[in-house]
Enzyme design. Structure first.
Site, short mmCIF file in Angstrom:
data_model
loop_
_atom_site.label_atom_id
_atom_site.label_comp_id
_atom_site.label_asym_id
_atom_site.label_seq_id
_atom_site.Cartn_x
_atom_site.Cartn_y
_atom_site.Cartn_z
N HIS A 1 85.11 67.38 46.99
CA HIS A 1 85.58 68.67 46.48
C HIS A 1 85.50 69.73 47.58
CE1 HIS A 1 84.13 66.90 42.53
NE2 HIS A 1 85.36 67.25 42.24
N ASP B 1 93.04 61.17 43.51
CA ASP B 1 93.70 61.00 42.20
C ASP B 1 95.20 61.10 42.46
OD1 ASP B 1 91.35 60.84 40.42
OD2 ASP B 1 90.97 62.83 41.18
N ARG C 1 82.23 60.08 39.57
CA ARG C 1 81.86 58.89 38.80
C ARG C 1 81.00 57.92 39.61
NH1 ARG C 1 86.79 60.24 36.14
NH2 ARG C 1 86.38 60.42 33.91
#
Ligand code: PAF
Length: 282
Positions: free
Chosen positions: A40, A153, A190
């Protein structure tokens, strides 16, 4: 660096962004669900390079979780996130509560088709409608010049590009390369669910993608490459492979090796009870 201001209402957010705009400043949005890691923070670094102000949204969006996904188990650490974002030089954290994001009687959904239908679309029905709806709301709430999405993603990135194009949303979507640990594992919130044994096995996913991409780029024997990579993943104790495939890098439809278009290798596979996704360019 001063800690970033945490804003909880659309009204306060718009007032802040309006002030920046009046001073001629540009704004980057980095949408997140919190539990921030170095992946991030690399999106934040890119945002700060491309705009004078950076807003990071933190919102664990319930509408993109399916009944089998455990929303209550999703990691949350707002205080820790705020510290990291302060050190990264972020201006504002946009952290609405669920009532601010979804008002009483909320009844509108953005339902993407096209790039949203295969792969994750098959395994997580409704997921991309949740993502597209909340991102459309975030774009409308913040009104940024650019929004940064990670290639980790990859399908989400394709879907968001499609939504922005189709709905004429005046925002530039900027893709950030996948941030990886030294052993190749793509950084993801995750990964925190993996046991030490699973964590040691997890880089096999990236190795499998690289194997498929290398064979596809040289011999073109795609089916054989996928067979070998599937065998390697199962041998590395991945329990189940949802998909391991090469797709057209833009539409995520069938990949035609000789059509002069880019391909993308994408996979989703289970290590114990954790589902990992990853992708690389061919
Ligand atoms: O990638 C994510 O963290 C989420 O899907 C996003 C884009 C923040 C929407 O909730």
């Amino acid at each position: 660096m001063p800690p970033p201001r945490i804003v909880r209402t659309v009204k306060a957010l718009r007032a802040t962004v309006h002030k920046w705009r009046s001073a001629g400043e540009s704004v980057a949005l980095v949408p997140t669900m919190g539990a921030l890691h170095d992946g991030h923070l690399s999106l934040v670094t890119l945002g700060r390079r491309k705009a004078t102000r950076t807003v990071v949204s933190i919102f664990v969006n319930p509408t993109q979780f399916g009944p089998a996904d455990d929303l209550s188990r999703y990691p949350r650490d707002e205080a820790g996130d705020a510290k990291k974002l302060g050190a990264a030089g972020v201006d504002v954290i946009w952290a609405p509560n669920a009532d601010e994001m979804y008002c009483e009687g909320f009844a509108t959904t953005v339902t993407p088709m096209g790039a949203a239908l295969p792969l994750e679309g098959e395994f997580r029905p409704g997921h991309f409608a949740g993502v597209a709806t909340v991102c459309t709301k975030l774009f409308s709430q913040v009104g940024p010049d650019i929004a940064i999405f990670g290639e980790k993603d990859y399908q989400q990135l394709c879907v968001i590009r499609q939504v922005v194009r189709d709905l004429n949303i005046p925002i530039k979507i900027v893709a950030a390369p996948t941030s990886r640990d030294r052993d190749g594992l793509a950084r993801s919130s995750r990964n925190a669910y993996l046991t030490p044994v699973e964590r040691a096995a997890a880089p096999a996913l990236h190795r499998a993608l690289k194997g498929v991409a290398a064979i596809a780029a040289t011999s073109g024997l795609i089916n054989k490459a996928i067979e070998v990579a599937t065998h390697d993943l199962l041998a590395a104790s991945f329990a189940k492979i949802d998909y391991l495939t090469i797709r057209d890098a833009q539409t995520l439809g069938a990949y035609e090796p000789n059509a002069g278009r880019s391909g993308r290798v994408l996979a989703a596979a289970w290590l114990g009870s954790t589902r990992l996704i990853d992708n690389i360019a061919v």
